[in-house]
Design an enzyme around this catalytic site. Structure first.
Site, short mmCIF file in Angstrom:
data_model
loop_
_atom_site.label_atom_id
_atom_site.label_comp_id
_atom_site.label_asym_id
_atom_site.label_seq_id
_atom_site.Cartn_x
_atom_site.Cartn_y
_atom_site.Cartn_z
N LYS A 81 22.49 53.17 90.82
CA LYS A 81 23.93 53.10 90.61
C LYS A 81 24.66 53.63 91.83
O LYS A 81 24.17 54.53 92.53
CB LYS A 81 24.29 53.91 89.37
CG LYS A 81 25.76 53.91 88.96
CD LYS A 81 25.92 54.73 87.68
CE LYS A 81 27.37 54.86 87.26
NZ LYS A 81 27.52 55.64 86.02
N SER A 159 30.54 53.57 82.86
CA SER A 159 30.64 53.24 84.27
C SER A 159 29.38 52.61 84.86
O SER A 159 29.39 52.14 86.00
CB SER A 159 30.97 54.51 85.05
OG SER A 159 29.93 55.47 84.94
N SER A 183 28.74 56.71 79.77
CA SER A 183 28.58 55.69 80.82
C SER A 183 27.21 55.04 80.89
O SER A 183 27.04 54.06 81.61
CB SER A 183 28.92 56.30 82.19
OG SER A 183 30.30 56.55 82.27
#
Length: 486
Positions: A81, A159, A183
């Protein structure tokens, strides 16, 4: 390079089976990596899940016997990520356009990234995230929106939206994800994959992060067994960790095949504040409750009363937002000057201004409220419940463009996505989202199970039981099928 047919057919093969193909010599790590690269090249233009491509380095790593440890995921392609995953010699933008352009590189691997490497994973790039990982949709101005593989007009959640989209689309079988208010679980629910938020202290945040805060890291995957194997590979304290979760009683992968004894499970099908959820989400959680009863568990309408503590809400929001202060500081340090409105998106700028107006006393008071909330919520498990069943989100995946540039509106919309997830970042308990349902629009709808602190073993055991009873890995995205990959 030319890859053999078996490697080319691994789009929907999970990480456990991909690693076995390499271990048995049926494919090479280089072939497996090249197959993933070709899928990313074919699928990413439509989805925008991968924002940094490290393909040449990945090919070199996969081709080098010396550079690829003989870990449980040896040769499996993997994505990091674009947030909370320092990777030595590689940049990270946190979804911010200034950091994207500066491209500052990390001098070290985080403890978790080092463990990913030691597990044998081949890192091929970074996935998209909202700016500073601060929204439940992945639409940063720096990189553009990531689109849901099941319905490209809709969000992937956030996210870890880029990670969830990449796994759901079959680019890679598993990808790094992090969770500060939901997230990992929100994108897992929106994209139809598995997302486990570990207990606080289960995964080291060293050497740069703080495992005592609400944010934790692990992955999103297509199968429960991949999540269990990943947790086995990377859990445990690092040097200087302040918070350490209790050691597991046995490897998490050993929980996969054993049906748990009948459990006492509470059901919460409305938000903790008592508001109704979207009918699709309510239907999904009620169907999950019936399935759990069919599997021999006792499900009752019950939940921790402390979850409905409205007085704690604002203070909890303040404490949960505190990690953003670290992101703002990192940006200022990288720029070498004070921040201006042009350095970030309007909603981030509004959050920055709000943070600057928050006093140390207010923050200390918020932490005290969080401590009271944590003890009040966890008491419910101590009093005899084993799990809490909830929707993962109160709403299905939103259409792209639903989140405007106004902070108050964004916060109002965000409430529908974090109502069931954020509380357990505050309490530090493990929670998992599993994809048991899809709505009439073809969008996945996740349900969440929450266990007592340190009891990921219970979550994995029950999630695997649900997966056997109602499998989901055979469901593959009906859109955007590339013509040149299997």
């Amino acid at each position: 390079m030319t890859i053999n047919g078996l490697a080319a057919e691994t789009r929907w093969t999970d990480a456990t089976d991909q690693a076995e193909l390499v271990a048995s010599g049926q494919v090479t790590a280089a072939e497996l990596t090249q197959a993933a690269i070709e899928r990313i090249e074919a699928l990413n233009p439509a989805l925008n899940a991968v924002v940094m491509e490290w393909f040449d380095q990945a090919r070199e790593t996969a081709a080098s016997a010396e550079g690829l440890p003989a870990g449980p995921f040896r040769g499996v392609p993997f994505l990091l990520k674009d947030f909370m995953a320092a990777c030595a010699g590689r940049p990270m933008s946190n979804g911010n356009h200034r950091l994207r352009d500066l491209a500052p590189v990390s001098p070290v691997d985080s403890t978790l990234v080092r463990r990913f490497r030691e597990a044998g994973l081949v890192i091929v790039g970074r996935t998209n995230t909202p700016e500073f990982a601060a929204q439940p949709t992945t639409e940063p101005r720096a990189w553009g929106a990531t689109r849901n593989p099941w319905h490209p007009g809709h969000s992937t959640g956030g996210s870890s939206g880029g990670a969830a989209a990449a796994v759901a689309a079959g680019m890679v079988p598993v990808a790094h994800a992090s969770d500060g208010s939901g997230s990992i679980r929100i994108p897992a629910a929106c994209c139809g994959v598995v997302g486990l938020k570990p207990s606080r202290g289960r995964i080291s945040a060293g050497p740069l992060g703080d495992e005592a805060g609400p944010g934790v890291e692990l992955c999103v995957s297509r199968t429960v067994r991949d999540t269990a194997a990943m947790l086995d590979a990377v859990h445990g304290p690092g040097v200087g960790d302040l918070v350490v979760a209790p050691a597991p009683r046995r490897p998490y992968t050993r929980e996969l095949g054993a049906d748990p004894a009948p459990l006492r499970i509470g059901l919460l099908d409305r938000t903790p504040a008592g508001d109704p959820v979207h009918p699709d989400c309510e239907r999904a959680v009620r169907e999950a409750a019936h399935l759990l009863e069919d599997l021999g568990h006792h499900v009752e309408s019950a939940y921790p009363a402390a979850l409905a503590d409205a007085e704690a809400g604002d203070r909890i929001a303040l404490a949960a937002a505190a990690p953003m202060a670290g992101s703002f500081r990192q940006l200022a340090d990288a720029l070498g000057r004070d921040l201006t409105e042009e350095d970030m998106e309007p909603v981030s700028w509004a959050r920055y201004q709000k943070a600057r107006r928050t006093s140390a006393v207010e923050y200390a008071q918020a932490l005290a409220v969080c401590a009271r909330f944590r003890r009040g919520v966890q008491q419910w498990w101590a009093d005899g419940h084993d799990l809490l069943l909830t929707p993962t989100t109160a709403l299905p995946a939103a259409p792209i463009g639903s989140f405007p540039d106004d902070l108050d509106t964004v916060d109002s919309l965000t409430a529908g996505y974090i109502a069931f997830t954020r509380p357990f970042n505050i309490t530090g308990q493990p929670a998992i989202s599993v994809p048991l349902s899809w709505n009439e629009d073809g969008l996945p709808i996740g349900v969440q199970l929450v266990a007592a602190h340190g009891r990921e073993d219970v979550l994995i055991s029950v999630a695997a039981q649900l997966e056997r009873a109602r499998p989901w890995a055979h469901r593959t995205v009906p859109l955007l099928e590339p013509s040149n990959v299997s």
